[in-house]
Motif scaffolding. Structure first.
Motif, short mmCIF file in Angstrom:
data_model
loop_
_atom_site.label_atom_id
_atom_site.label_comp_id
_atom_site.label_asym_id
_atom_site.label_seq_id
_atom_site.Cartn_x
_atom_site.Cartn_y
_atom_site.Cartn_z
N GLU A 26 0.96 -1.31 0.02
CA GLU A 26 0.12 0.08 0.03
C GLU A 26 0.95 1.28 -0.11
N ILE A 27 0.56 2.37 -0.42
CA ILE A 27 0.91 3.69 -0.16
C ILE A 27 0.47 4.19 1.26
N PRO A 28 1.60 4.60 1.92
CA PRO A 28 1.38 5.07 3.46
C PRO A 28 0.32 6.39 3.20
N ALA A 29 -0.74 6.13 4.37
CA ALA A 29 -1.66 7.27 4.31
C ALA A 29 -1.16 8.58 4.49
N ALA A 35 5.64 12.28 -2.55
CA ALA A 35 5.90 10.63 -2.04
C ALA A 35 4.73 9.89 -2.54
N ARG A 36 3.56 10.40 -2.79
CA ARG A 36 2.39 9.76 -3.15
C ARG A 36 2.52 9.64 -4.84
N ALA A 37 2.94 10.47 -5.52
CA ALA A 37 3.05 10.55 -6.84
C ALA A 37 4.21 9.61 -7.34
N GLN A 38 5.36 9.35 -6.46
CA GLN A 38 6.28 8.65 -6.79
C GLN A 38 5.79 7.16 -6.42
N MET A 42 5.70 3.93 -8.85
CA MET A 42 6.27 2.59 -8.78
C MET A 42 5.47 1.57 -8.95
N LEU A 43 4.00 1.68 -8.41
CA LEU A 43 2.97 0.59 -8.26
C LEU A 43 2.36 0.66 -10.01
N GLY A 44 2.53 1.64 -10.69
CA GLY A 44 2.09 1.50 -12.02
C GLY A 44 3.12 0.83 -12.77
N MET A 45 4.22 0.96 -12.66
CA MET A 45 5.34 0.23 -13.19
C MET A 45 5.38 -1.41 -12.84
N ALA A 46 5.37 -1.75 -11.55
CA ALA A 46 5.12 -2.83 -11.26
C ALA A 46 3.94 -3.61 -11.83
N ARG A 47 2.81 -2.95 -11.93
CA ARG A 47 1.58 -3.63 -12.52
C ARG A 47 1.79 -3.92 -14.21
N ALA A 48 2.36 -2.94 -14.54
CA ALA A 48 2.64 -2.91 -16.34
C ALA A 48 3.40 -4.12 -16.38
N ASP A 77 10.04 -4.08 -4.49
CA ASP A 77 11.16 -4.16 -3.32
C ASP A 77 11.62 -2.70 -3.37
N ALA A 78 11.88 -1.94 -4.45
CA ALA A 78 12.59 -0.71 -4.40
C ALA A 78 11.47 0.51 -3.63
N GLY A 79 10.40 0.09 -3.91
CA GLY A 79 9.29 1.21 -3.30
C GLY A 79 9.32 1.00 -1.90
N VAL A 80 9.33 -0.60 -1.26
CA VAL A 80 9.41 -0.81 0.24
C VAL A 80 10.80 -0.19 0.80
N ARG A 81 11.75 -0.72 0.11
CA ARG A 81 13.01 -0.05 0.68
C ARG A 81 13.16 1.37 1.00
N LEU A 82 12.78 2.13 0.06
CA LEU A 82 12.81 3.52 0.09
C LEU A 82 11.52 4.04 0.87
N GLY A 83 10.79 3.37 1.38
CA GLY A 83 9.75 3.69 2.26
C GLY A 83 8.71 4.51 1.36
N LEU A 84 8.47 4.39 0.37
CA LEU A 84 7.36 4.90 -0.67
C LEU A 84 6.22 3.85 -0.63
N LEU A 85 6.48 2.87 -0.43
CA LEU A 85 5.23 1.49 -0.27
C LEU A 85 5.52 1.08 1.13
#
Length: 97
Positions: A26-29, A35-38, A42-48, A77-85
């Motif tokens: 999830e995207i943190p509330a 950060a939300r846009a990033q 990232m989620l869009g790229m993962a889904r694609a 993984d990158a999104g989670v590591r960066l704290g964006l996801l």
């Protein structure tokens, strides 16, 4: 030249793992606008890439499917590591440390 190929079973296992990760992440509330846009990017790229992997597998292009599903999971993984996801601390699905 060596020939390498990945089994359909292995590709399907990685697709299922990435399906599970996509359903959990999830995207943190509290994410700010940037950060939300990033995170959404990232989620869009993962889904694609995940969708591409499914397409390649259906077309009999197993090596391309395997590469695409690994890219998909790499974005997560990158999104989670960066704290964006938020991977909810699931070290099995995400690289958290």
């Amino acid at each position: 030249m060596d020939e390498f190929s990945v089994s359909r079973e292995r590709i399907e296992r990685y697709l299922a793992l990435t399906d599970e990760a996509l359903a959990k992440v999830e995207i943190p509330a509290a994410a700010g606008d940037d950060a939300r846009a990033q995170a959404e990017d990232m989620l869009g790229m993962a889904r694609a890439y995940h969708s591409d992997a499914q397409h390649f597998l259906a077309a009999g292009r197993g090596d391309d499917a395997f590469a695409a599903v690994n890219y998909a999971h790499g974005w997560l993984d990158a999104g989670v590591r960066l704290g964006l996801l938020d991977g909810k601390g699931d070290w099995r699905l995400f690289t958290t440390d």
